[in-house]
Design an enzyme around this catalytic site. Structure first.
Site, PDB file in Angstrom:
ATOM      1  N   HIS A  53       0.829  -1.196   0.000  1.00 25.53           N
ATOM      2  CA  HIS A  53       0.000   0.000   0.000  1.00 25.53           C
ATOM      3  C   HIS A  53       0.872   1.259   0.000  1.00 25.53           C
ATOM      4  O   HIS A  53       2.090   1.196   0.183  1.00 25.53           O
ATOM      5  CB  HIS A  53      -0.932  -0.010   1.210  1.00 25.53           C
ATOM      6  CG  HIS A  53      -2.047  -1.006   1.099  1.00 25.53           C
ATOM      7  ND1 HIS A  53      -3.068  -1.089   2.011  1.00 25.53           N
ATOM      8  CD2 HIS A  53      -2.298  -1.969   0.165  1.00 25.53           C
ATOM      9  CE1 HIS A  53      -3.903  -2.054   1.660  1.00 25.53           C
ATOM     10  NE2 HIS A  53      -3.450  -2.601   0.553  1.00 25.53           N
ATOM     11  N   GLU A  55       1.204   3.755   2.099  1.00 22.96           N
ATOM     12  CA  GLU A  55       1.918   4.067   3.335  1.00 22.96           C
ATOM     13  C   GLU A  55       3.178   3.211   3.480  1.00 22.96           C
ATOM     14  O   GLU A  55       4.226   3.690   3.934  1.00 22.96           O
ATOM     15  CB  GLU A  55       1.012   3.840   4.542  1.00 22.96           C
ATOM     16  CG  GLU A  55      -0.242   4.704   4.545  1.00 22.96           C
ATOM     17  CD  GLU A  55      -1.441   4.004   3.940  1.00 22.96           C
ATOM     18  OE1 GLU A  55      -2.556   4.179   4.449  1.00 22.96           O
ATOM     19  OE2 GLU A  55      -1.264   3.267   2.923  1.00 22.96           O
ATOM     20  N   CYS A  80      -5.652   1.480   6.269  1.00 27.93           N
ATOM     21  CA  CYS A  80      -6.398   0.260   6.567  1.00 27.93           C
ATOM     22  C   CYS A  80      -6.022  -0.293   7.941  1.00 27.93           C
ATOM     23  O   CYS A  80      -4.903  -0.113   8.418  1.00 27.93           O
ATOM     24  CB  CYS A  80      -6.169  -0.793   5.479  1.00 27.93           C
ATOM     25  SG  CYS A  80      -4.471  -1.402   5.372  1.00 27.93           S
ATOM     26  N   CYS A  89      -1.943  -1.096   7.510  1.00 29.42           N
ATOM     27  CA  CYS A  89      -1.035   0.053   7.437  1.00 29.42           C
ATOM     28  C   CYS A  89      -0.988   0.809   8.768  1.00 29.42           C
ATOM     29  O   CYS A  89       0.025   1.416   9.108  1.00 29.42           O
ATOM     30  CB  CYS A  89      -1.465   0.990   6.310  1.00 29.42           C
ATOM     31  SG  CYS A  89      -1.193   0.296   4.666  1.00 29.42           S
ATOM     32  N   ALA A 159     -19.608   8.081 -29.528  1.00 34.26           N
ATOM     33  CA  ALA A 159     -19.027   9.008 -30.499  1.00 34.26           C
ATOM     34  C   ALA A 159     -20.135   9.415 -31.457  1.00 34.26           C
ATOM     35  O   ALA A 159     -20.951   8.583 -31.866  1.00 34.26           O
ATOM     36  CB  ALA A 159     -17.879   8.342 -31.259  1.00 34.26           C
ATOM     37  N   THR A 204     -25.427  -3.892 -31.275  1.00 33.36           N
ATOM     38  CA  THR A 204     -24.088  -3.332 -31.508  1.00 33.36           C
ATOM     39  C   THR A 204     -23.069  -4.458 -31.652  1.00 33.36           C
ATOM     40  O   THR A 204     -22.178  -4.403 -32.510  1.00 33.36           O
ATOM     41  CB  THR A 204     -23.682  -2.410 -30.339  1.00 33.36           C
ATOM     42  OG1 THR A 204     -24.628  -1.344 -30.237  1.00 33.36           O
ATOM     43  CG2 THR A 204     -22.290  -1.836 -30.559  1.00 33.36           C
ATOM     44  N   LEU A 297     -27.855   2.481 -23.757  1.00 32.57           N
ATOM     45  CA  LEU A 297     -27.431   3.688 -23.053  1.00 32.57           C
ATOM     46  C   LEU A 297     -28.630   4.392 -22.415  1.00 32.57           C
ATOM     47  O   LEU A 297     -28.578   4.826 -21.261  1.00 32.57           O
ATOM     48  CB  LEU A 297     -26.713   4.631 -24.020  1.00 32.57           C
ATOM     49  CG  LEU A 297     -25.268   4.258 -24.360  1.00 32.57           C
ATOM     50  CD1 LEU A 297     -24.815   4.928 -25.653  1.00 32.57           C
ATOM     51  CD2 LEU A 297     -24.337   4.655 -23.223  1.00 32.57           C
ATOM     52  N   SER A 299     -31.391   3.052 -21.508  1.00 36.75           N
ATOM     53  CA  SER A 299     -31.903   2.225 -20.413  1.00 36.75           C
ATOM     54  C   SER A 299     -31.141   2.502 -19.122  1.00 36.75           C
ATOM     55  O   SER A 299     -31.732   2.586 -18.040  1.00 36.75           O
ATOM     56  CB  SER A 299     -31.787   0.737 -20.772  1.00 36.75           C
ATOM     57  OG  SER A 299     -32.642   0.405 -21.837  1.00 36.75           O
TER      58      SER A 299
END
Length: 349
Positions: A53, A55, A80, A89, A159, A204, A297, A299
């Protein structure tokens, strides 16, 4: 009111945190700076999921550990206090006898969520909370949405042509059309490396036969997600035939395919959006790009679950076509020039 000094060093911690984009999910982006007598003596960030992490890396970078006794540790997210893939940490901070810790924002993860701060406070560490809180929240919106709303952070992306069309009318139907220039295409693929999953609808997937990979930018490929209620997508199409993983939401039993294709059954007679998001949440998917088509999209928009909108506007005119999705920006979007194209970005307030 927080001091300008605290804000200065927290800004540096935020800069560091961003270096982990696309590499640490499902963990959050975290940066850490250690300061002694107004001088940075150590810094680090969470570089890779499962690795040390922020730290830990910052403390390891300090050459003269005796300075830590009189140093301040700045971290963008609450340290954490639990054993995950790495030790807590908080324990490491206490081991080095750091007397002051400055935190950007709290961690909503149930195994942390105030426990780290409680442990530091009990040990007599001086705490300063909420420094550049909004900025620290912004870099981890995906993490916060996932843990507080129990779903992925959703990005609506499309797009459109100069006239506002997303597909070309060929008088015999609609056909996909290349609208992105080299700059917008590269940026679009860079964005893919930063998210966990990317989704398109059935039509699509059939019409465009997309790869949905990051071939124009170096980085990881997102999990590809699509709908195929009745096995309409040809098994020879990229999403079902290539080596990259694909998750398919379906209602029918699919023929046996490659091992990296997964099929999940949902109830298409009910609203599918909550079902999709719940399944993705259960798979630890923190972010999802929805690329189309128009109905899918819209929806997600109707369900009120879009968190960010990215629209690439091309200067290319295509004549007649399919209108862009009816999804308004949340507020005045940021606008970025990409050669002759433009990118519009709007985030939920």
């Amino acid at each position: 009111m927080h001091s300008q000094t605290d804000k200065l060093f927290m800004r540096r911690a935020i800069q560091l945190a961003k270096l982990g984009q696309g590499k640490v999910s499902p963990n959050p982006l975290v940066g850490c700076v250690i300061v002694h007598d107004q001088i940075i003596i150590g810094e680090g960030y969470h570089q890779e999921y499962g690795a040390a992490h922020a730290e830990v890396n910052a403390l390891a970078s300090v050459v003269d550990k005796t300075l830590l006794l009189e140093s301040t540790l700045y971290v963008t997210l609450e340290p954490c206090a639990h054993h995950g893939k790495t030790p807590p940490c908080v324990d490491l901070i206490l081991k080095h006898n750091i007397k002051r810790v400055v935190v950007g924002c709290l961690d909503p993860f149930e195994k942390v969520n105030g426990k780290g701060l409680k442990k530091l406070k009990a040990a007599g560490v001086k705490l300063t909370l909420g420094v550049l809180k909004d900025e620290c929240y912004q870099i981890n919106q995906r993490f916060f949405v996932y843990h507080t709303q129990k779903r992925p952070y959703v990005i609506a992306k499309w797009a459109q042509s100069a006239e506002g069309y997303i597909a070309k009318d060929t008088n015999g139907g609609l056909a996909p059309v290349a609208l992105s220039n080299v700059f917008s295409q590269s940026l679009s693929h860079k964005y893919r490396t930063q998210e966990d999953a990317i989704m398109v609808g059935t039509q699509t997937a059939i019409t465009d036969n997309p790869k949905l990979t990051t071939r124009h930018w170096q980085g990881k490929h997102p999990l590809r997600v699509t709908l195929d209620k009745s096995c309409k997508i040809p098994p020879t199409h990229h999403l079902l035939s290539d080596k990259h993983p694909t998750l398919v939401f379906t209602q029918s039993k699919h023929p046996s395919l490659r091992k990296n294709k997964e099929f999940l059954t949902i109830d298409f007679s009910n609203n599918i959006i909550p079902q999709i998001l719940r399944k993705l949440y259960e798979k630890n998917i923190h972010s999802l790009i929805v690329e189309g088509g128009k109905a899918l999209l819209e929806s997600f928009h109707k369900g009120g679950v879009i968190d960010e909108i990215r629209v690439f506007k091309s200067n290319k005119a295509i004549g007649k076509g399919l209108e862009k999705p009816s999804i308004p920006f949340f507020e005045e979007p940021e606008v970025f020039a990409l050669g002759k194209d433009q990118l519009f970005v709007s985030k939920k307030p």
